[in-house]
Design a protein around this motif. Structure first.
Motif, mmCIF file in Angstrom:
data_model
loop_
_atom_site.group_PDB
_atom_site.id
_atom_site.type_symbol
_atom_site.label_atom_id
_atom_site.label_comp_id
_atom_site.label_asym_id
_atom_site.label_seq_id
_atom_site.Cartn_x
_atom_site.Cartn_y
_atom_site.Cartn_z
ATOM 1 N N LYS A 4 0.838 -1.202 0.000
ATOM 2 C CA LYS A 4 0.000 0.000 0.000
ATOM 3 C C LYS A 4 0.881 1.264 0.000
ATOM 4 C CE LYS A 4 -4.356 1.403 0.542
ATOM 5 N NZ LYS A 4 -5.429 1.013 -0.342
ATOM 6 N N LEU A 5 1.953 1.187 0.794
ATOM 7 C CA LEU A 5 2.875 2.315 0.900
ATOM 8 C C LEU A 5 3.607 2.532 -0.435
ATOM 9 C CD1 LEU A 5 3.492 4.147 3.303
ATOM 10 C CD2 LEU A 5 5.482 2.757 3.785
ATOM 11 N N PHE A 8 1.328 4.141 -2.739
ATOM 12 C CA PHE A 8 1.199 5.556 -2.368
ATOM 13 C C PHE A 8 2.375 6.371 -2.917
ATOM 14 C CE2 PHE A 8 2.677 8.685 0.903
ATOM 15 C CZ PHE A 8 1.764 9.676 0.630
ATOM 16 N N GLU A 12 2.317 9.381 -5.565
ATOM 17 C CA GLU A 12 2.910 10.691 -5.255
ATOM 18 C C GLU A 12 3.848 11.178 -6.368
ATOM 19 O OE1 GLU A 12 0.922 12.151 -2.750
ATOM 20 O OE2 GLU A 12 2.832 12.933 -2.009
ATOM 21 N N SER B 114 -7.916 6.731 -0.566
ATOM 22 C CA SER B 114 -7.444 5.433 -0.067
ATOM 23 C C SER B 114 -6.036 5.501 0.508
ATOM 24 C CB SER B 114 -7.520 4.401 -1.190
ATOM 25 O OG SER B 114 -6.776 4.854 -2.294
ATOM 26 N N TYR B 115 -5.296 6.559 0.179
ATOM 27 C CA TYR B 115 -3.933 6.686 0.700
ATOM 28 C C TYR B 115 -3.858 7.620 1.907
ATOM 29 C CZ TYR B 115 -2.808 4.568 -3.775
ATOM 30 O OH TYR B 115 -2.760 3.733 -4.841
ATOM 31 N N ALA B 118 -1.501 6.450 4.773
ATOM 32 C CA ALA B 118 -0.074 6.542 4.412
ATOM 33 C C ALA B 118 0.376 8.001 4.387
ATOM 34 C CB ALA B 118 0.147 5.907 3.055
ATOM 35 N N ARG B 119 -0.475 8.858 3.827
ATOM 36 C CA ARG B 119 -0.142 10.284 3.729
ATOM 37 C C ARG B 119 -0.001 10.898 5.125
ATOM 38 N NH1 ARG B 119 -4.067 12.115 0.233
ATOM 39 N NH2 ARG B 119 -2.707 11.397 -1.423
#
Lengths: 116, 175
Positions: A4-5, A8, A12, B114-115, B118-119
């Motif tokens: 998931k990271l 992400f 980004e 959904s992030y 994490a953010r």
């Protein structure tokens, strides 16, 4: 690393802002503004004559400091100044150096006094 | 590179056209770098302007043969670091002394996508750990490049990366 990271971080990477076409104009306006704010009298002097200008300024300030902080030698003393206000014309004649009788006349007067 | 060198020499002499060319040429890079740390366009634009003002104020320090874009990246990252620290201090002060509503809001940040987790986890990291992690994972810079950009040793960068990953995992595991 967590999937998931990782997703992400990949997401980004896509998120990027780009400058608009007038960005450089705004930056240059701020640069000019900053330059105008920093402008001092020193900047008006050409760099070649700055040492001469600096030296002249230092000498002038030193001369002014001497004039201001070192007192002039007084023409008369403290007691003279104090007594002068209370002296009448007859008293002044007694202490006046200009009208002093010569030494011979003084000795004659002293002789009279001793004879008495 | 030769073009950059001439441009820098002219900019050092106060040539406005050269300075404008530098802004045009390097602003996409500066924007990209700042975008990694700030999410609003206004913040990115303001900081990018600050970066160029700092660059022109210190342009005399640049050696024309030096890697200009590397030096510029360092100025940009340092500017972001200062701003992130300021924001962090402000946030901490608000959490400690601010109104009750703000305290509650900062404890549980809203998840917008959904992030979100994490953010939020990444944003809660200390800028000292967050910056090298972002440069490594998002900017895909090498440890050597990060060390040069941040003015650290390579060992120091590795230690920070390790701590950042560990802390991030711990935060995400808690939630």
């Amino acid at each position: 690393m967590d999937t998931k990271l990782k997703e992400f971080f990949d997401e980004e990477k896509k998120r990027v802002f780009t400058p608009d076409p007038h960005f450089h104009t705004r930056v240059m306006a701020r640069v000019r503004e900053a330059r105008a704010a920093d402008y001092t009298i020193w900047d008006a002097v050409p760099s070649s004559s700055r040492p001469v200008f600096g030296l002249a300024l230092v000498l002038m300030l030193a001369f002014l400091a001497v004039q201001l902080f070192i007192p002039q030698i007084p023409e008369r003393g403290f007691l003279d100044a104090l007594l002068e206000a209370e002296q009448g014309p007859s008293d002044a004649m007694l202490s006046s150096v200009a009208d002093m009788p010569d030494q011979e006349f003084v000795n004659q007067l002293l002789g009279f006094e001793e004879q008495k | 590179m030769k073009f950059d060198r001439e441009l820098i020499v002219r900019a050092q002499g106060g040539d406005g056209t050269a300075q404008e060319s530098i802004v045009k040429q390097f602003s996409p890079m500066v924007f990209r770098l700042i975008s990694r740390f700030f999410r609003s366009r206004e913040d990115v634009e303001d900081l990018a302007q600050d970066v160029f003002l700092k660059v022109f104020a210190r342009i005399d320090q640049v050696r024309p043969d030096e890697n200009f874009s590397g030096w510029l990246a360092r100025v940009a990252v340092n500017t972001c670091y200062d701003e992130l620290r300021k924001n962090r201090r402000r946030k901490l002060a608000m959490e400690t002394y601010g109104p009750e509503a703000f305290r509650e809001a900062s404890v549980a940040p809203p998840e917008v996508d959904s992030y979100g987790k994490a953010r939020a986890a990444l944003e809660s990291l200390d800028p000292k750990l967050r910056i090298p992690l972002i440069l490594k994972e998002i900017e895909e810079q090498s440890v050597e490049q990060i060390a040069r950009t941040m003015g650290l040793t390579q060992t120091n960068v590795k230690v920070r990366l390790f701590r950042a990953r560990k802390k991030l995992a711990a935060i995400l595991g808690q939630r």
